[in-house]
Design a protein around this motif. Structure first.
Motif, mmCIF file in Angstrom:
data_model
loop_
_atom_site.group_PDB
_atom_site.id
_atom_site.type_symbol
_atom_site.label_atom_id
_atom_site.label_comp_id
_atom_site.label_asym_id
_atom_site.label_seq_id
_atom_site.Cartn_x
_atom_site.Cartn_y
_atom_site.Cartn_z
ATOM 1 N N TYR A 41 0.809 -1.012 0.011
ATOM 2 C CA TYR A 41 0.051 -0.078 -0.199
ATOM 3 C C TYR A 41 0.868 1.262 0.015
ATOM 4 O O TYR A 41 0.478 2.296 -0.834
ATOM 5 C CB TYR A 41 -1.115 0.056 1.157
ATOM 6 C CG TYR A 41 -2.124 -0.948 0.945
ATOM 7 C CD1 TYR A 41 -2.733 -1.380 0.073
ATOM 8 C CD2 TYR A 41 -2.488 -1.632 2.235
ATOM 9 C CE1 TYR A 41 -3.728 -2.182 -0.264
ATOM 10 C CE2 TYR A 41 -3.699 -2.610 2.023
ATOM 11 C CZ TYR A 41 -4.244 -2.802 0.939
ATOM 12 O OH TYR A 41 -5.066 -3.482 0.889
ATOM 13 N N CYS A 42 1.720 1.216 0.726
ATOM 14 C CA CYS A 42 2.750 2.271 0.883
ATOM 15 C C CYS A 42 3.692 2.644 -0.416
ATOM 16 O O CYS A 42 3.490 3.812 -0.971
ATOM 17 C CB CYS A 42 4.035 2.243 1.806
ATOM 18 S SG CYS A 42 3.316 2.385 3.517
ATOM 19 N N ALA A 43 3.852 1.533 -1.257
ATOM 20 C CA ALA A 43 4.336 1.842 -2.789
ATOM 21 C C ALA A 43 3.416 2.251 -3.585
ATOM 22 O O ALA A 43 3.718 3.219 -4.447
ATOM 23 C CB ALA A 43 5.005 0.393 -3.155
ATOM 24 N N VAL A 44 2.132 1.996 -3.578
ATOM 25 C CA VAL A 44 0.955 2.414 -4.335
ATOM 26 C C VAL A 44 1.030 4.129 -4.102
ATOM 27 O O VAL A 44 0.761 4.603 -5.035
ATOM 28 C CB VAL A 44 -0.222 1.761 -4.082
ATOM 29 C CG1 VAL A 44 -1.310 2.293 -4.802
ATOM 30 C CG2 VAL A 44 -0.073 0.098 -4.806
ATOM 31 N N ILE A 45 0.900 4.148 -2.922
ATOM 32 C CA ILE A 45 0.357 5.688 -2.538
ATOM 33 C C ILE A 45 1.768 6.633 -2.816
ATOM 34 O O ILE A 45 1.408 7.644 -3.387
ATOM 35 C CB ILE A 45 0.438 5.971 -0.866
ATOM 36 C CG1 ILE A 45 -0.909 5.233 -0.261
ATOM 37 C CG2 ILE A 45 0.513 7.319 -0.324
ATOM 38 C CD1 ILE A 45 -0.895 5.053 1.303
ATOM 39 N N ILE A 46 3.044 6.118 -2.904
ATOM 40 C CA ILE A 46 4.130 6.803 -3.629
ATOM 41 C C ILE A 46 3.915 7.183 -4.781
ATOM 42 O O ILE A 46 3.953 8.116 -5.352
ATOM 43 C CB ILE A 46 5.469 6.305 -3.197
ATOM 44 C CG1 ILE A 46 5.805 6.190 -1.670
ATOM 45 C CG2 ILE A 46 6.674 6.732 -3.928
ATOM 46 C CD1 ILE A 46 6.626 5.693 -1.167
ATOM 47 N N SER A 47 3.476 5.797 -5.784
ATOM 48 C CA SER A 47 3.564 6.101 -7.112
ATOM 49 C C SER A 47 2.288 6.995 -7.379
ATOM 50 O O SER A 47 2.317 7.968 -8.479
ATOM 51 C CB SER A 47 3.294 4.823 -7.931
ATOM 52 O OG SER A 47 2.125 4.213 -7.408
ATOM 53 N N ILE A 48 1.289 7.049 -6.915
ATOM 54 C CA ILE A 48 -0.001 7.935 -6.858
ATOM 55 C C ILE A 48 0.413 9.387 -6.773
ATOM 56 O O ILE A 48 0.010 10.394 -7.352
ATOM 57 C CB ILE A 48 -1.207 7.437 -6.316
ATOM 58 C CG1 ILE A 48 -1.695 6.336 -6.845
ATOM 59 C CG2 ILE A 48 -2.468 8.401 -6.279
ATOM 60 C CD1 ILE A 48 -2.722 5.566 -6.375
ATOM 61 N N SER A 49 1.357 9.405 -5.784
ATOM 62 C CA SER A 49 1.638 10.939 -5.237
ATOM 63 C C SER A 49 2.481 11.623 -6.176
ATOM 64 O O SER A 49 2.441 12.667 -6.381
ATOM 65 C CB SER A 49 2.183 10.808 -3.774
ATOM 66 O OG SER A 49 3.306 10.347 -3.785
ATOM 67 N N TYR A 50 3.207 10.854 -7.067
ATOM 68 C CA TYR A 50 3.884 11.423 -8.041
ATOM 69 C C TYR A 50 3.347 11.838 -9.284
ATOM 70 O O TYR A 50 3.912 12.462 -10.181
ATOM 71 C CB TYR A 50 5.345 10.491 -8.274
ATOM 72 C CG TYR A 50 6.303 10.916 -7.293
ATOM 73 C CD1 TYR A 50 7.214 11.895 -7.408
ATOM 74 C CD2 TYR A 50 6.573 10.278 -5.940
ATOM 75 C CE1 TYR A 50 8.314 12.397 -6.640
ATOM 76 C CE2 TYR A 50 7.607 10.517 -5.112
ATOM 77 C CZ TYR A 50 8.540 11.592 -5.387
ATOM 78 O OH TYR A 50 9.398 11.944 -4.490
ATOM 79 N N VAL A 51 2.315 11.092 -9.614
ATOM 80 C CA VAL A 51 1.666 11.308 -10.989
ATOM 81 C C VAL A 51 1.343 12.875 -11.130
ATOM 82 O O VAL A 51 1.388 13.208 -12.222
ATOM 83 C CB VAL A 51 0.497 10.279 -11.086
ATOM 84 C CG1 VAL A 51 -0.491 10.517 -12.133
ATOM 85 C CG2 VAL A 51 0.967 8.928 -10.908
#
Length: 108
Positions: A41-51
């Motif tokens: 979940y943290c990795a998904v949050i990081i990728s979504i926050s950079y989009v």
């Protein structure tokens, strides 16, 4: 970048907890599955926050005439997506191993 630091350090803490479970010989437990789920979940949050930041990387790359800046944002998104997929696969495999282990314990 400050927004992505919070899930990064939380995922780092979860990885440390996962390593401590392995050290205590509790690798095949629900705690390990939960730690892997949190890392995913943290990795998904990081990728979504950079989009949403990619247009800003594009503007800066166009103004500074440095196309490599765009690759930085894409690289971070790609790396965190790969980590999320890897954690999801490990979580699934570990959960199946726990299920098989519990079935074997019940049959004996």
């Amino acid at each position: 970048m400050y927004v992505s630091a919070i899930p990064f350090f939380f995922a780092l803490y979860q990885a440390f907890k996962l390593l401590s479970y392995i050290d205590k010989k509790k690798a095949f437990s629900e705690l390990s599955v939960k730690a892997l789920k949190n890392i995913k979940y943290c990795a998904v949050i990081i990728s979504i926050s950079y989009v949403p930041g990619l247009p800003f990387f594009y503007i800066v790359a166009k103004l500074e005439d440095a196309p490599g800046i765009m690759l930085i944002g894409l690289g971070i998104i790609f790396a965190s997506t790969i980590i999320a997929v890897f954690a999801a696969v490990l979580q699934r495999l570990l959960q199946e191993a726990i299920d098989i282990k519990s079935e074997n314990d019940l049959t004996i």
